[in-house]
Design a protein around this motif. Sequence first.
Motif, PDB file in Angstrom:
ATOM      1  N   LYS A  27       0.915  -1.261  -0.007  1.00 24.47           N
ATOM      2  CA  LYS A  27      -0.029   0.018  -0.113  1.00 24.47           C
ATOM      3  C   LYS A  27       0.858   1.069   0.021  1.00 24.47           C
ATOM      4  N   GLY A  28       1.948   1.071   0.743  1.00 31.23           N
ATOM      5  CA  GLY A  28       2.631   2.370   0.881  1.00 31.23           C
ATOM      6  C   GLY A  28       3.658   2.817  -0.527  1.00 31.23           C
ATOM      7  N   ARG A  29       3.722   1.653  -1.125  1.00 32.61           N
ATOM      8  CA  ARG A  29       4.531   1.564  -2.326  1.00 32.61           C
ATOM      9  C   ARG A  29       3.651   2.309  -3.556  1.00 32.61           C
ATOM     10  N   ASP A  51       9.002  -2.401 -11.802  1.00 32.36           N
ATOM     11  CA  ASP A  51       7.290  -2.350 -11.973  1.00 32.36           C
ATOM     12  C   ASP A  51       7.290  -0.943 -11.805  1.00 32.36           C
ATOM     13  N   MET A  52       7.707  -0.308 -10.755  1.00 34.50           N
ATOM     14  CA  MET A  52       7.768   1.066 -10.192  1.00 34.50           C
ATOM     15  C   MET A  52       8.178   2.071 -11.674  1.00 34.50           C
ATOM     16  N   ALA A  53       9.470   1.624 -12.090  1.00 33.93           N
ATOM     17  CA  ALA A  53      10.068   2.265 -13.189  1.00 33.93           C
ATOM     18  C   ALA A  53       9.070   2.240 -14.230  1.00 33.93           C
ATOM     19  N   LEU A  54       8.514   1.181 -14.595  1.00 24.77           N
ATOM     20  CA  LEU A  54       7.396   1.122 -15.788  1.00 24.77           C
ATOM     21  C   LEU A  54       6.294   1.675 -15.584  1.00 24.77           C
ATOM     22  N   ASP A  55       5.954   2.052 -14.228  1.00 22.92           N
ATOM     23  CA  ASP A  55       4.622   2.945 -13.892  1.00 22.92           C
ATOM     24  C   ASP A  55       5.162   4.287 -13.988  1.00 22.92           C
ATOM     25  N   ILE A  56       6.394   4.815 -13.867  1.00 24.87           N
ATOM     26  CA  ILE A  56       6.694   6.118 -13.579  1.00 24.87           C
ATOM     27  C   ILE A  56       7.531   6.758 -14.883  1.00 24.87           C
ATOM     28  N   ALA A  57       8.527   6.035 -15.063  1.00 26.71           N
ATOM     29  CA  ALA A  57       9.500   6.135 -16.105  1.00 26.71           C
ATOM     30  C   ALA A  57       9.115   6.505 -17.763  1.00 26.71           C
ATOM     31  N   ASP A  58       9.492   7.618 -18.303  1.00 27.23           N
ATOM     32  CA  ASP A  58       9.188   7.706 -19.598  1.00 27.23           C
ATOM     33  C   ASP A  58      10.382   6.980 -20.390  1.00 27.23           C
ATOM     34  N   LYS A  59      11.562   7.431 -19.984  1.00 31.57           N
ATOM     35  CA  LYS A  59      12.961   6.868 -20.295  1.00 31.57           C
ATOM     36  C   LYS A  59      13.640   6.087 -19.433  1.00 31.57           C
ATOM     37  N   VAL A  60      14.524   5.067 -19.462  1.00 38.36           N
ATOM     38  CA  VAL A  60      15.280   4.355 -18.655  1.00 38.36           C
ATOM     39  C   VAL A  60      16.741   4.163 -19.178  1.00 38.36           C
ATOM     40  N   ILE A  61      17.435   4.443 -18.058  1.00 36.84           N
ATOM     41  CA  ILE A  61      19.159   4.242 -18.422  1.00 36.84           C
ATOM     42  C   ILE A  61      19.345   3.027 -17.641  1.00 36.84           C
ATOM     43  N   LEU A  62      19.775   1.847 -18.361  1.00 39.25           N
ATOM     44  CA  LEU A  62      20.003   0.724 -17.784  1.00 39.25           C
ATOM     45  C   LEU A  62      21.539   0.648 -17.638  1.00 39.25           C
ATOM     46  N   LEU A  63      22.114   0.554 -16.271  1.00 41.24           N
ATOM     47  CA  LEU A  63      23.507   0.530 -15.858  1.00 41.24           C
ATOM     48  C   LEU A  63      23.869  -0.682 -15.442  1.00 41.24           C
ATOM     49  N   SER A  74      11.267   3.545 -21.755  1.00 44.24           N
ATOM     50  CA  SER A  74      11.040   2.566 -20.661  1.00 44.24           C
ATOM     51  C   SER A  74      10.659   1.331 -21.248  1.00 44.24           C
ATOM     52  N   GLN A  75       9.503   1.315 -21.888  1.00 44.69           N
ATOM     53  CA  GLN A  75       9.209  -0.402 -22.396  1.00 44.69           C
ATOM     54  C   GLN A  75      10.087  -0.987 -23.363  1.00 44.69           C
ATOM     55  N   ASP A  76      10.957   0.003 -24.082  1.00 46.75           N
ATOM     56  CA  ASP A  76      11.798  -0.768 -24.845  1.00 46.75           C
ATOM     57  C   ASP A  76      13.019  -1.840 -24.116  1.00 46.75           C
ATOM     58  N   ILE A  77      13.188  -1.022 -22.743  1.00 49.24           N
ATOM     59  CA  ILE A  77      14.130  -1.848 -21.930  1.00 49.24           C
ATOM     60  C   ILE A  77      13.357  -2.545 -21.068  1.00 49.24           C
ATOM     61  N   LEU A  78      12.580  -1.970 -20.143  1.00 54.76           N
ATOM     62  CA  LEU A  78      11.765  -2.933 -19.351  1.00 54.76           C
ATOM     63  C   LEU A  78      10.948  -4.310 -19.536  1.00 54.76           C
ATOM     64  N   LEU A  79      10.787  -4.377 -21.030  1.00 51.60           N
ATOM     65  CA  LEU A  79       9.819  -5.465 -21.650  1.00 51.60           C
ATOM     66  C   LEU A  79      10.789  -6.308 -22.382  1.00 51.60           C
ATOM     67  N   LEU A  91      12.163  -9.456 -15.732  1.00 48.20           N
ATOM     68  CA  LEU A  91      11.369  -8.763 -16.158  1.00 48.20           C
ATOM     69  C   LEU A  91      10.519  -8.353 -14.946  1.00 48.20           C
ATOM     70  N   PRO A  92       9.883  -7.053 -15.266  1.00 45.51           N
ATOM     71  CA  PRO A  92       8.801  -6.752 -14.004  1.00 45.51           C
ATOM     72  C   PRO A  92       7.889  -7.763 -13.647  1.00 45.51           C
ATOM     73  N   PHE A  93       7.758  -7.751 -12.154  1.00 45.89           N
ATOM     74  CA  PHE A  93       6.774  -8.874 -11.776  1.00 45.89           C
ATOM     75  C   PHE A  93       5.674  -9.343 -12.662  1.00 45.89           C
ATOM     76  N   ARG A  94       4.608  -8.135 -13.104  1.00 46.97           N
ATOM     77  CA  ARG A  94       3.366  -8.301 -13.836  1.00 46.97           C
ATOM     78  C   ARG A  94       3.677  -9.065 -14.949  1.00 46.97           C
ATOM     79  N   TYR A  95       4.941  -9.080 -15.558  1.00 43.54           N
ATOM     80  CA  TYR A  95       5.048  -9.686 -16.995  1.00 43.54           C
ATOM     81  C   TYR A  95       5.548 -10.979 -16.799  1.00 43.54           C
ATOM     82  N   GLN A  96       6.065 -11.399 -15.584  1.00 40.04           N
ATOM     83  CA  GLN A  96       6.647 -12.868 -15.474  1.00 40.04           C
ATOM     84  C   GLN A  96       5.516 -13.975 -15.414  1.00 40.04           C
ATOM     85  N   ARG A  97       5.931 -14.925 -16.103  1.00 39.80           N
ATOM     86  CA  ARG A  97       4.869 -16.316 -16.173  1.00 39.80           C
ATOM     87  C   ARG A  97       5.198 -16.950 -14.898  1.00 39.80           C
TER      88      ARG A  97
END
Length: 97
Positions: A27-29, A51-63, A74-79, A91-97
């Motif tokens: 809930k706090g998250r 998952d939070m990054a996918l909800d918030i970020a337009d762009k992602v830098i993967l280090l 963000s979707q190009d990297i996080l998916l 993968l973000p939790f919601r996309y894991q099988r």
Amino acid sequence: MVAIASVLVMQPDILLLDEPSSFLDPKGRRTVIQLLQSLHKPMLIATHDLDMALDIADKVILLNNGEVISYKNSQDILLNQQLLEDNGLELPFRYQR
């Protein structure tokens, strides 16, 4: 929330956040994510919460080991399962099988 509020009082041009969802219950998250989404301010967020990054970020830098691996929409990297796995992530939790 108190830390975020204390920074917002200073009216910064950009928010720098380090793991803002760590140690929060679900809930706090969700509350923090909704707050950040409502701010409409530029943000630089360091996080392992994909998952939070996918909800918030337009762009992602993967280090990995201090090296920029990718900087894209963000979707190009996080998916991209192969890219994430090659860099020790899942993968973000919601996309894991």
